[in-house]
Design an enzyme around this catalytic site. Sequence first.
Site, PDB file in Angstrom:
ATOM      1  N   ASP A   1     -17.245   7.718   3.395  1.00 15.13           N
ATOM      2  CA  ASP A   1     -18.440   8.335   2.811  1.00 15.13           C
ATOM      3  C   ASP A   1     -18.935   9.555   3.579  1.00 15.13           C
ATOM      4  O   ASP A   1     -19.809  10.264   3.101  1.00 15.13           O
ATOM      5  CB  ASP A   1     -19.562   7.290   2.732  1.00 15.13           C
ATOM      6  CG  ASP A   1     -19.173   6.162   1.799  1.00 15.13           C
ATOM      7  OD1 ASP A   1     -18.753   6.466   0.675  1.00 15.13           O
ATOM      8  OD2 ASP A   1     -19.243   5.000   2.203  1.00 15.13           O
TER       9      ASP A   1
ATOM     10  N   HIS B   1     -17.373   0.896  10.338  1.00 10.62           N
ATOM     11  CA  HIS B   1     -16.760   0.183   9.226  1.00 10.62           C
ATOM     12  C   HIS B   1     -16.496  -1.253   9.647  1.00 10.62           C
ATOM     13  O   HIS B   1     -16.139  -1.504  10.798  1.00 10.62           O
ATOM     14  CB  HIS B   1     -15.438   0.854   8.816  1.00 10.62           C
ATOM     15  CG  HIS B   1     -14.978   0.427   7.468  1.00 10.62           C
ATOM     16  ND1 HIS B   1     -14.243  -0.716   7.269  1.00 10.62           N
ATOM     17  CD2 HIS B   1     -15.178   0.965   6.243  1.00 10.62           C
ATOM     18  CE1 HIS B   1     -14.001  -0.851   5.984  1.00 10.62           C
ATOM     19  NE2 HIS B   1     -14.552   0.156   5.336  1.00 10.62           N
TER      20      HIS B   1
HETATM   21  C1  LIG Z   1     -20.320  -0.306   7.650  1.00 13.90           C
HETATM   22  C2  LIG Z   1     -21.171  -1.212   8.520  1.00 13.90           C
HETATM   23  C3  LIG Z   1     -22.162  -1.976   7.604  1.00 13.90           C
HETATM   24  C4  LIG Z   1     -20.251  -2.184   9.239  1.00 13.90           C
HETATM   25  O1  LIG Z   1     -21.032  -3.108   9.839  1.00 13.90           O
HETATM   26  P1  LIG Z   1     -20.467  -4.177  10.855  1.00 13.90           P
HETATM   27  O2  LIG Z   1     -19.021  -4.377  10.770  1.00 13.90           O
HETATM   28  O3  LIG Z   1     -21.307  -5.361  10.631  1.00 13.90           O
HETATM   29  O4  LIG Z   1     -20.682  -3.491  12.204  1.00 13.90           O
HETATM   30  P2  LIG Z   1     -21.619  -4.113  13.296  1.00 13.90           P
HETATM   31  O5  LIG Z   1     -22.982  -4.221  12.731  1.00 13.90           O
HETATM   32  O6  LIG Z   1     -20.966  -5.356  13.799  1.00 13.90           O
HETATM   33  O7  LIG Z   1     -21.589  -2.990  14.372  1.00 13.90           O
HETATM   34  C5  LIG Z   1     -21.168  -3.135  15.690  1.00 13.90           C
HETATM   35  C6  LIG Z   1     -22.100  -2.362  16.577  1.00 13.90           C
HETATM   36  O8  LIG Z   1     -22.096  -0.978  16.200  1.00 13.90           O
HETATM   37  C7  LIG Z   1     -23.396  -0.575  15.773  1.00 13.90           C
HETATM   38  N1  LIG Z   1     -23.218   0.245  14.592  1.00 13.90           N
HETATM   39  C8  LIG Z   1     -22.359   0.019  13.536  1.00 13.90           C
HETATM   40  N2  LIG Z   1     -22.455   1.027  12.663  1.00 13.90           N
HETATM   41  C9  LIG Z   1     -23.356   1.892  13.157  1.00 13.90           C
HETATM   42  C10 LIG Z   1     -23.876   3.110  12.689  1.00 13.90           C
HETATM   43  N3  LIG Z   1     -23.461   3.608  11.532  1.00 13.90           N
HETATM   44  N4  LIG Z   1     -24.803   3.758  13.433  1.00 13.90           N
HETATM   45  C11 LIG Z   1     -25.228   3.211  14.589  1.00 13.90           C
HETATM   46  N5  LIG Z   1     -24.765   2.062  15.094  1.00 13.90           N
HETATM   47  C12 LIG Z   1     -23.854   1.405  14.377  1.00 13.90           C
HETATM   48  C13 LIG Z   1     -24.119  -1.867  15.452  1.00 13.90           C
HETATM   49  O9  LIG Z   1     -25.521  -1.702  15.567  1.00 13.90           O
HETATM   50  C14 LIG Z   1     -23.558  -2.796  16.480  1.00 13.90           C
HETATM   51  O10 LIG Z   1     -24.159  -2.488  17.715  1.00 13.90           O
HETATM   52  P3  LIG Z   1     -24.422  -3.657  18.827  1.00 13.90           P
HETATM   53  O11 LIG Z   1     -23.049  -4.120  19.226  1.00 13.90           O
HETATM   54  O12 LIG Z   1     -25.157  -2.976  19.911  1.00 13.90           O
HETATM   55  O13 LIG Z   1     -25.228  -4.707  18.123  1.00 13.90           O
HETATM   56  C15 LIG Z   1     -21.960  -0.407   9.587  1.00 13.90           C
HETATM   57  O14 LIG Z   1     -21.050   0.284  10.396  1.00 13.90           O
HETATM   58  C16 LIG Z   1     -22.954   0.554   8.953  1.00 13.90           C
HETATM   59  O15 LIG Z   1     -24.074   0.152   8.656  1.00 13.90           O
HETATM   60  N6  LIG Z   1     -22.553   1.844   8.763  1.00 13.90           N
HETATM   61  C17 LIG Z   1     -23.408   2.805   8.112  1.00 13.90           C
HETATM   62  C18 LIG Z   1     -23.352   2.624   6.607  1.00 13.90           C
HETATM   63  C19 LIG Z   1     -22.049   3.125   6.024  1.00 13.90           C
HETATM   64  O16 LIG Z   1     -21.606   4.217   6.328  1.00 13.90           O
HETATM   65  N7  LIG Z   1     -21.476   2.303   5.140  1.00 13.90           N
HETATM   66  C20 LIG Z   1     -20.253   2.667   4.430  1.00 13.90           C
HETATM   67  C21 LIG Z   1     -19.100   1.810   4.834  1.00 13.90           C
HETATM   68  S1  LIG Z   1     -17.620   2.364   4.045  1.00 13.90           S
END
Ligand SMILES: CC(C)(COP(=O)(O)OP(=O)(O)OC[C@H]1O[C@@H](n2cnc3c(N)ncnc32)[C@H](O)[C@@H]1OP(=O)(O)O)[C@@H](O)C(=O)NCCC(=O)NCCS
Length: 428
Positions: free
Chosen positions: A364, A307
């Site tokens: 979710d 998140h």
């Molecule tokens: C929600 C989300 C978009 C947040 O993104 P964010 O704050 O930009 O998180 P980041 O992209 O900075 O993630 C930090 C690290 O964790 C990893 N990461 C984050 N969510 C991940 C996931 N669901 N699966 C695998 N790796 C994940 C990223 O690749 C990143 O890795 P790195 O440091 O090696 O580059 C992301 O966690 C995601 O795509 N989750 C899956 C979709 C989801 O469930 N969305 C609903 C949100 S309520």
Amino acid sequence: MGESNYASLEVNGKKIELPIIESSDGDNGIDISRLRAETGYITFDNGFSNTASSISNITHIDGEQGELRIRGYNIEDLVHNCSFREVAYLLVHGSLPTRDQLTAFSSYLNEHSLIDEDMHHFFSGFPRNGHPMAILAAMVTSLSSFYPDLEDTKDQSFDITAARLVSKVRTIAAFSYRKSKGQALVYPRHDLNYCSNFLNMMFDSSVKPYHIDPLYAKILDKLLILHVDHGQNCSTTAVKLIGSAKANLYAAISAGICALWGPLHGGANQAVVEMLENIMADDGDVQKYIGMAKDRDNAFRLMGFGHAIYKNYDPRAKLAKELVDELFSSREINDPLLDIARKLEAAALSDEFFIERKLYPNIDFYTGILYRALGIPTNMLTVMFVIGRLPGWIAQWKEFIDNKSRIFRPRQIYVGPDLRSFVEIDKR
Ligand SMILES: CC(C)(COP(=O)(O)OP(=O)(O)OC[C@H]1O[C@@H](n2cnc3c(N)ncnc32)[C@H](O)[C@@H]1OP(=O)(O)O)[C@@H](O)C(=O)NCCC(=O)NCCS
């Protein structure tokens, strides 16, 4: 930081003082609105994750502690003690309703539950397998041509417009589903409460009357509360962005619906169920999917995990898990996806990759399984999120308009070509 209420910044030898805006939860802000005028510089913040777009008194989130409060109330208290109608009222009007206020709000919801008969023709224009989110977004925009625009956020026209949206979106959602199944529409009934009405509109049939299980209606009610608001997220920001141009409320809400559709946002609940189905088809091999999520060369992410704000267990995911326990232990429901979800969660939470990055289940992860158990099909999952989030969007929009906020107009850091000489087409 400078003296108590100012931060100092030095740019190219010029020192300026930037006012600090105090928050009530410790996330104070530095007001940079005079930065360009005083220094010629602007700020860059990819994804706006360090930028406050608004000053708001609606929702408090502590991502480190995993806390969520709506208008000062813990989400746990609201889910355990209130109905969705009460929480919708809380969002839209700022305080929990008295009995009389709730009765008045409920009768508004009943009065405005139908949609204009002429709107029914629109449904026939969509292909049978059209995504319900596409239909919902289009129908909500078209509400603006059937119902009067809101005149004032401070009089009764606001109460009616808010109730109209909360009530009609539920009707449109159920109608979209009926149309996608090629089934006759079932109209809302005044004798049923908000969630029972929705279930009845979805599943009743003249040949096989639908029995409304009160536990199903209760679980649905709690699920909608879980979605109700979440600060300045992507879809809420979309609602405000459109609202900032003074487009009508229906257009702004429709923009929120489109933003919520994305799989990184509300569309994640559908993506979670699809991911669990893929794992099931792969003989339940959760480790394969954990490996894919960790592989930096693979775009796959574990849906329902991580998140932007929570770096702890999402409190809404905890509550959804409680609801799973309540529903699955009280009714004979067997869903193999639940076992896979539990295995996947356990595997991820004990894996260094997820621990280091503080990736926990988000809202979710379990909500899709709950909706499935209630009989809601996978392509309707994000629509359910819309119904729950609507009061939050309305509240955030109203606050934004009442605060007389400016039009959203971010700048850019231009890295394109300098002035080029124009060359006629035959000489290029
Ligand atoms: C929600 C989300 C978009 C947040 O993104 P964010 O704050 O930009 O998180 P980041 O992209 O900075 O993630 C930090 C690290 O964790 C990893 N990461 C984050 N969510 C991940 C996931 N669901 N699966 C695998 N790796 C994940 C990223 O690749 C990143 O890795 P790195 O440091 O090696 O580059 C992301 O966690 C995601 O795509 N989750 C899956 C979709 C989801 O469930 N969305 C609903 C949100 S309520």
